[in-house]
Design a protein around this motif. Structure first.
Motif, PDB file in Angstrom:
ATOM      1  N   HIS A   1      17.471  75.906  -8.582  1.00  0.00           N
ATOM      2  CA  HIS A   1      16.905  75.560  -7.275  1.00  0.00           C
ATOM      3  C   HIS A   1      17.529  76.420  -6.181  1.00  0.00           C
ATOM      4  O   HIS A   1      18.741  76.686  -6.203  1.00  0.00           O
ATOM      5  CB  HIS A   1      17.150  74.082  -6.947  1.00  0.00           C
TER       6      HIS A   1
ATOM      7  N   HIS B   1      11.932  76.299  -6.760  1.00  0.00           N
ATOM      8  CA  HIS B   1      12.426  75.877  -8.068  1.00  0.00           C
ATOM      9  C   HIS B   1      11.884  76.804  -9.148  1.00  0.00           C
ATOM     10  O   HIS B   1      10.820  77.410  -8.993  1.00  0.00           O
ATOM     11  CB  HIS B   1      12.048  74.425  -8.368  1.00  0.00           C
TER      12      HIS B   1
ATOM     13  N   THR C   1      13.360  64.652  -5.398  1.00  0.00           N
ATOM     14  CA  THR C   1      13.865  63.872  -6.529  1.00  0.00           C
ATOM     15  C   THR C   1      14.593  64.758  -7.530  1.00  0.00           C
ATOM     16  O   THR C   1      15.335  64.247  -8.376  1.00  0.00           O
ATOM     17  CB  THR C   1      12.719  63.138  -7.246  1.00  0.00           C
ATOM     18  N   GLU C   2      14.388  66.062  -7.464  1.00  0.00           N
ATOM     19  CA  GLU C   2      15.045  67.011  -8.356  1.00  0.00           C
ATOM     20  C   GLU C   2      15.821  68.040  -7.548  1.00  0.00           C
ATOM     21  O   GLU C   2      15.348  68.478  -6.496  1.00  0.00           O
ATOM     22  CB  GLU C   2      13.993  67.730  -9.228  1.00  0.00           C
ATOM     23  N   PRO C   3      17.001  68.419  -7.986  1.00  0.00           N
ATOM     24  CA  PRO C   3      17.679  68.026  -9.230  1.00  0.00           C
ATOM     25  C   PRO C   3      18.404  66.682  -9.145  1.00  0.00           C
ATOM     26  O   PRO C   3      19.011  66.248 -10.106  1.00  0.00           O
ATOM     27  CB  PRO C   3      18.674  69.154  -9.429  1.00  0.00           C
TER      28      PRO C   3
END
Length: 205
Positions: free
Chosen positions: A155, A171, A191-193
């Motif tokens: 990211h 990403h 929500t990521e990572p």
């Protein structure tokens, strides 16, 4: 950013170093140590020197770090202003080492680096963050975008302090390199990572 010349063996740049005339490996770059002012990076074996960041940049970086601190999972930690070996070439060849404004990295990697007095590697890094300065827009949006993607860093967040403050979250998307989300203003959520919420307007308050 200014690439220092390598025209004379043992010549001295503004930092007071003895600068080799050949292109540097990452190990040779690490052995140079820190300059007297500003900071350096290594691009295809060439030493690139930049001035110290301005007050506005540093305030925004501190505010970002404070927001991140309470939201990181236990296995991750953030580190500001530290060298990362991008691992784009074999050891000993003219290398690439960048000094991001902030990285979010594996905590166990930090413990290893402290013990061995070595440099972060790209595969230690989960998120790399750059805060765009007036003279770094193309470098951050284009050059480093490609290098960080090629290094396999999952990211990349690009924070632009131009009004309104924005964040572009990139990403990895396989062979395509990074896929860039639309620039977010106001509140950035992901929500990521890991689950995170950032108030971008507070970076300059």
């Amino acid at each position: 950013m200014t690439a220092l010349p390598f025209s004379t063996t043992g010549s001295h740049g503004e930092s007071g170093w003895a600068i080799p005339e050949h292109l540097l490996s990452v190990a040779e770059y690490a052995a140079l140590g820190e300059p007297d002012s500003g900071f350096t990076e290594l691009v295809e074996g060439r030493l690139v020197m930049s001035p110290s960041p301005k007050r506005r940049h540093n305030k925004a970086l501190y505010a970002l770090a404070r927001q991140l601190e309470s939201q990181l999972p236990d296995h991750l930690e953030f580190v500001q202003d530290i060298d990362v070996d991008l691992g784009l070439v074999p050891p000993g060849e003219p290398g690439f080492a960048r000094r991001p404004d902030l990285i979010i990295a594996l905590r166990e990697a930090g413990e290893r680096i402290d013990e061995e007095d070595t440099m972060y590697h790209a595969d230690d890094v989960v998120v790399v963050v750059e805060i765009v300065s007036p003279g770094s827009k193309r470098t951050d949006y284009v050059t480093k975008h490609g290098e960080y993607a090629d290094a396999g860093i999952p990211h990349y967040w690009i924070v632009d302090l131009s009004e309104p403050v924005s964040l572009v979250a990139c990403h990895q998307a396989g062979e395509l390199g990074y896929q860039d989300a639309p620039a977010m203003t106001g509140e950035f959520t992901a929500t990521e990572p890991f689950p995170v919420k950032l108030d971008l307007d507070r970076l300059l308050s």
